[in-house]
Design an enzyme around this catalytic site. Structure first.
Site, mmCIF file in Angstrom:
data_model
loop_
_atom_site.group_PDB
_atom_site.id
_atom_site.type_symbol
_atom_site.label_atom_id
_atom_site.label_comp_id
_atom_site.label_asym_id
_atom_site.label_seq_id
_atom_site.Cartn_x
_atom_site.Cartn_y
_atom_site.Cartn_z
ATOM 1 N N HIS A 248 0.805 -1.233 0.000
ATOM 2 C CA HIS A 248 0.000 0.000 0.000
ATOM 3 C C HIS A 248 0.840 1.286 0.000
ATOM 4 O O HIS A 248 0.803 2.077 -0.945
ATOM 5 C CB HIS A 248 -0.910 0.021 1.235
ATOM 6 C CG HIS A 248 -1.734 -1.207 1.432
ATOM 7 N ND1 HIS A 248 -2.860 -1.470 0.680
ATOM 8 C CD2 HIS A 248 -1.609 -2.249 2.292
ATOM 9 C CE1 HIS A 248 -3.398 -2.605 1.078
ATOM 10 N NE2 HIS A 248 -2.658 -3.101 2.047
HETATM 11 C C1 BDR Z 1 -3.121 0.825 5.222
HETATM 12 O O1 BDR Z 1 -3.388 0.352 6.542
HETATM 13 C C2 BDR Z 1 -2.206 -0.059 7.167
HETATM 14 O O2 BDR Z 1 -2.397 -1.315 7.742
HETATM 15 C C3 BDR Z 1 -1.129 -0.041 6.117
HETATM 16 O O3 BDR Z 1 0.101 0.363 6.682
HETATM 17 C C4 BDR Z 1 -1.625 0.950 5.111
HETATM 18 O O4 BDR Z 1 -1.239 2.266 5.440
HETATM 19 C C5 BDR Z 1 -3.765 -0.115 4.215
HETATM 20 O O5 BDR Z 1 -5.137 -0.176 4.415
#
Ligand code: BDR
Ligand code: CA
Length: 318
Positions: A248
């Protein structure tokens, strides 16, 4: 000839590390010609603030970057209890490799004060906020010092989802879900904003061949990153039945380094805060069915191979 370093974007990374936050920070470390990292501000999110702050220091130490200033920020959302994601990131937030406790220290200043001071001191329109976690620090800074809002060049943010739905509830993505009231303030502030939703990040799978190329770099940071990603991906592989987990947060830094990797559309995005069922949902008017203000460039497609080529090339430079 133009001096390449003078084109660098000044950035603050606001983050809750997190293995994928770590990949974003590594990408920034490996891209000094494109980004000038003014500081890292931490926030409670994936794990509590004491751990996200510790993790940010560990990452700086791992990459031999004692010069990078790390500031601890808000330890809970504006008006809700903190929700964390140890089920994804492990107990420490950076589970996977064996990591030594950091010897580097946090700056004494609070993240929110650093964000306010930096935006006031740097020339207006030069600082970009890169947000990789819940938006509590940024919303608090905007509320406390509204004069800084018009001074922000751009916010580039990982969060939300459109046709992919949510990942922490059927409707909401984690970063927005944790602090929807903060997200509402930030999305409504009128700052130019680019959003990397799950629709993009779910196209970026840590496939075995990609991870093997990272491992082949052979440096301590690269090996630690591989071990982090191998831990991180297990949750999503099981959930989605995919070939690797989605990456992500590095999309935010990748956008600043190579924007041509991404494509999207300027549209209206509103944040749901009232409903219990859909709290934290990003309501994205992709088809322009309302005449509400087009406040966010929402990305929807990405050149996945190009993204991983960039990541691996830049990790090798750390
Ligand atoms: C986001 O949520 C967190 O768990 C990850 O680091 C990312 O920023 C993805 O949904
Ligand atoms: Ca994150």
């Amino acid at each position: 000839m133009r001096d390449k370093m003078s084109d660098r974007r000044k950035i603050i990374i606001d983050t809750d590390p997190g293995q994928d936050d770590a990949a974003a920070i590594f990408l920034a470390f490996g891209s000094p010609q494109e980004v000038d990292l003014l500081g890292i501000t931490t926030v409670a999110g994936n794990v509590p603030l004491s751990l996200t702050s510790r993790n940010a220091l560990i990452l700086c130490e791992l990459c031999n970057r004692p010069d990078v200033k790390v500031f601890a920020g808000c330890d809970r959302p504006l008006s809700r209890p903190l929700v964390t994601a140890e089920h994804v990131h492990g107990k420490t937030g950076l589970d996977g490799p064996t990591l030594a406790e950091p010897t580097l220290k946090l700056q004494p200043q609070h993240s929110v004060d650093f964000i306010i001071e930096t935006l006031r001191n740097e020339p207006s329109g030069t600082v970009t906020l890169c947000t990789l976690g819940p938006l509590t620090n940024i919303a608090t800074a905007f509320t406390r010092a509204p004069d800084i809002i018009s001074r922000v060049r751009e916010i580039v943010s990982m969060g939300g989802g459109f046709s992919e739905g949510g990942n922490i509830t059927p409707a909401a993505e984690f970063n927005i879900y944790v602090d929807p009231e903060a997200a509402k303030i930030v999305f409504g502030a009128g700052v130019p904003m680019v959003l990397m939703p799950l629709d993009v990040t779910h196209q970026l799978l840590t496939r075995k061949d990609r991870v093997a190329r990272m491992r082949a770099i052979g440096t301590a940071p690269a090996i630690a990153m591989v071990e982090m990603l191998e831990f991180f991906e297990r949750f999503d592989i099981e959930k989605y039945g995919s070939d690797g987990g989605p990456l992500h947060d590095p999309t935010v830094v990748a956008y600043l380094v190579k924007p041509s990797l991404f494509d999207g559309r300027l549209c209206n995005v509103e944040i749901e805060t009232a409903s219990e069922l859909t709290a934290g949902m990003t309501v994205i008017d992709w088809w322009h069915v309302t005449d509400r203000k087009r406040n966010v460039k929402v990305m929807r497609s990405v050149d996945a191979d190009g993204f991983f080529d960039l990541l691996i090339e830049r990790f090798a430079r750390i």
